[in-house]
Design a protein around this motif. Sequence first.
Motif, mmCIF file in Angstrom:
data_model
loop_
_atom_site.group_PDB
_atom_site.id
_atom_site.type_symbol
_atom_site.label_atom_id
_atom_site.label_comp_id
_atom_site.label_asym_id
_atom_site.label_seq_id
_atom_site.Cartn_x
_atom_site.Cartn_y
_atom_site.Cartn_z
ATOM 1 N N GLN A 191 0.733 -1.014 0.345
ATOM 2 C CA GLN A 191 0.353 -0.365 -0.271
ATOM 3 C C GLN A 191 1.259 1.158 -0.201
ATOM 4 O O GLN A 191 0.339 2.088 -0.226
ATOM 5 N N LEU A 192 1.674 0.968 0.830
ATOM 6 C CA LEU A 192 2.791 2.260 0.305
ATOM 7 C C LEU A 192 3.047 2.358 -0.518
ATOM 8 O O LEU A 192 3.321 3.833 -0.615
ATOM 9 N N GLN A 193 3.566 1.540 -1.340
ATOM 10 C CA GLN A 193 4.711 1.598 -2.681
ATOM 11 C C GLN A 193 3.088 2.308 -3.016
ATOM 12 O O GLN A 193 3.905 3.029 -4.877
ATOM 13 N N CYS A 194 2.018 1.498 -3.342
ATOM 14 C CA CYS A 194 0.856 1.747 -4.817
ATOM 15 C C CYS A 194 1.016 4.001 -3.814
ATOM 16 O O CYS A 194 0.580 4.266 -5.050
ATOM 17 N N GLN A 195 0.690 4.289 -3.080
ATOM 18 C CA GLN A 195 0.617 5.345 -2.863
ATOM 19 C C GLN A 195 1.762 6.055 -3.433
ATOM 20 O O GLN A 195 1.333 7.356 -3.253
ATOM 21 N N LEU A 196 2.779 5.635 -3.031
ATOM 22 C CA LEU A 196 3.901 6.338 -3.379
ATOM 23 C C LEU A 196 4.469 6.923 -4.961
ATOM 24 O O LEU A 196 5.346 7.731 -5.437
ATOM 25 N N ASP A 198 6.392 4.810 -6.628
ATOM 26 C CA ASP A 198 7.274 3.499 -6.677
ATOM 27 C C ASP A 198 7.702 2.951 -5.258
ATOM 28 O O ASP A 198 7.252 2.330 -4.877
ATOM 29 N N ASN A 199 8.538 1.792 -5.886
ATOM 30 C CA ASN A 199 9.033 0.577 -5.330
ATOM 31 C C ASN A 199 10.321 1.376 -3.785
ATOM 32 O O ASN A 199 10.751 -0.035 -3.127
ATOM 33 N N THR A 200 10.853 2.785 -4.008
ATOM 34 C CA THR A 200 11.964 2.872 -3.108
ATOM 35 C C THR A 200 11.578 3.199 -1.726
ATOM 36 O O THR A 200 11.810 2.839 -0.911
ATOM 37 N N LEU A 201 10.244 3.596 -1.823
ATOM 38 C CA LEU A 201 9.398 3.670 -0.338
ATOM 39 C C LEU A 201 10.054 4.954 0.226
ATOM 40 O O LEU A 201 10.067 5.074 2.399
ATOM 41 N N GLN A 202 10.721 5.658 -0.610
ATOM 42 C CA GLN A 202 11.067 6.972 -0.261
ATOM 43 C C GLN A 202 10.219 7.981 0.648
ATOM 44 O O GLN A 202 9.202 7.620 -0.414
ATOM 45 N N GLY A 203 10.073 8.314 1.512
ATOM 46 C CA GLY A 203 8.741 9.102 1.925
ATOM 47 C C GLY A 203 7.713 8.211 2.142
ATOM 48 O O GLY A 203 6.982 8.796 2.710
ATOM 49 N N TRP A 204 7.531 7.612 2.818
ATOM 50 C CA TRP A 204 7.214 6.506 3.254
ATOM 51 C C TRP A 204 6.034 7.152 4.366
ATOM 52 O O TRP A 204 4.932 7.032 4.541
ATOM 53 N N GLY A 205 6.611 8.058 5.125
ATOM 54 C CA GLY A 205 6.431 8.271 6.655
ATOM 55 C C GLY A 205 5.070 8.996 6.163
ATOM 56 O O GLY A 205 4.205 9.240 6.995
ATOM 57 N N LYS A 206 4.867 10.325 5.133
ATOM 58 C CA LYS A 206 4.498 11.031 5.157
ATOM 59 C C LYS A 206 3.286 10.679 4.668
ATOM 60 O O LYS A 206 1.891 11.336 4.519
ATOM 61 N N VAL A 207 3.089 8.773 3.898
ATOM 62 C CA VAL A 207 1.840 8.576 3.380
ATOM 63 C C VAL A 207 1.509 7.136 4.589
ATOM 64 O O VAL A 207 0.150 6.807 4.164
ATOM 65 N N LEU A 208 2.166 7.480 5.569
ATOM 66 C CA LEU A 208 2.245 5.676 6.633
ATOM 67 C C LEU A 208 0.712 5.520 7.083
ATOM 68 O O LEU A 208 -0.577 4.745 6.791
ATOM 69 N N GLN A 209 -0.105 6.711 7.541
ATOM 70 C CA GLN A 209 -1.704 6.609 8.754
ATOM 71 C C GLN A 209 -2.637 6.416 7.208
ATOM 72 O O GLN A 209 -3.422 6.331 7.430
ATOM 73 N N LYS A 210 -2.799 7.830 6.145
ATOM 74 C CA LYS A 210 -3.554 7.127 4.928
ATOM 75 C C LYS A 210 -3.250 5.926 4.720
ATOM 76 O O LYS A 210 -3.893 5.019 4.328
ATOM 77 N N ALA A 211 -2.356 4.872 4.512
ATOM 78 C CA ALA A 211 -2.661 3.567 4.352
ATOM 79 C C ALA A 211 -2.799 2.764 4.899
ATOM 80 O O ALA A 211 -3.394 2.356 4.370
ATOM 81 N N VAL A 212 -2.489 3.350 6.005
ATOM 82 C CA VAL A 212 -3.548 2.081 7.607
ATOM 83 C C VAL A 212 -5.029 2.503 7.536
ATOM 84 O O VAL A 212 -5.590 2.085 7.056
ATOM 85 N N TYR A 213 -5.317 3.830 7.182
ATOM 86 C CA TYR A 213 -7.313 3.879 7.167
ATOM 87 C C TYR A 213 -7.750 3.237 5.787
ATOM 88 O O TYR A 213 -8.597 2.916 6.011
#
Length: 366
Positions: A191-196, A198-213
């Motif tokens: 889900q993090l890769q989908c929202q970002l 790409d597959n690098t997961l750079q900047g994962w923290g800014k979308v983490l809670q959105k992904a969980v939601y």
Amino acid sequence: MTCSVDTTEPSSPATSVIARWAHEQSGHGGRDGGYAWAQQHGLPLTKADVATATAECPICQQQRPTLSPRYGTIPRGDQPATWWQVDYTGPLPSWKGQRFVLTGIDAYTKYRFAYPTHNASAMTTIHGLMESLIHWHGIPHSIASDQGTHFTAKEVGQCVQAHAIRWPYHVLHHPEAAGLIERWNGLLKSQLQCQLGDNTLQGWGKVLQKAVYDLNQHPIYDTVSPIARNHRSRNQGVEVEMAPLTITSSDPLATFLLPVPATVCSAGLEVLVPEGRTLSPGDTTIPLNWKLRLPPGHFGLLLPFSQQAKKGVTVLAGVTDPDYQDEISLLFHNGGKEEYAWNTGDSLGPILVLLCPVIKASGKLQ
């Protein structure tokens, strides 16, 4: 007369030391796990040597009552927020110094949480469980995990003992029992890769809670979502008077997020930020892109979270009158000297739906 002679040679002190070391290096994996580790590393140990080391290990003796005797089983519980599995995922690309995520999933409802951390340590585990589990869902019956030192440390044991929480450990070499949390870790990463994008997961923290939601709102097996099951289970067998609350989009092309209950004990619904933005010092209006139709005789009241209020962020106009049916916008005031940032999916605060009191005033106007 038959005479039997014991030809077994006693283990040397060196063998005992090596066996204890192999047992610890295998993660306290018992006789079979320790012996397998010894064979992989070319150590001249027998199963009897490792079995003796296991029997003499104080950690294993202390944990033995909590080790699940049934391989491949996952206790489900019979109500929400009672049986949890937790794990760490990472290391991830650094985001504001954070490289790990403490993850958890309710075995009954499949409701999940994710808590970003700088490291995977015992103290981080305690703090993360308090912030993401206990303070939101109450004290659970059981928390299960692997046997990593961030879970087996003395500090964690003292914490769960103080709260009367059982903590069973997954049996090594039998990953089936940990399948629930492992699947959650995989879903979160995808889900993090989908929202970002790409597959690098750079900047994962800014979308983490959105992904969980998003994952908590997604139906399981095409039935109901984890968050819906969480609250539906809470009300089973209890007569609850439901007040109709209608929320519709004010602009079909605009992004909007439905307010959701955060926990089984929430007093209201959490209003979420539809798009990330920064709140500069002063007054700022935040459109939510949805309309609210309240039940007859009720009004809406939005309150700020304490962590926002501590930084000077308050709601100036948080009351929604019973007859108001236009787009909902919130007027915030930032009394601090620095900007306050919200990410997409962050909570602006809880909205309460309350009975509107009937007020009669007597007297004459002057």
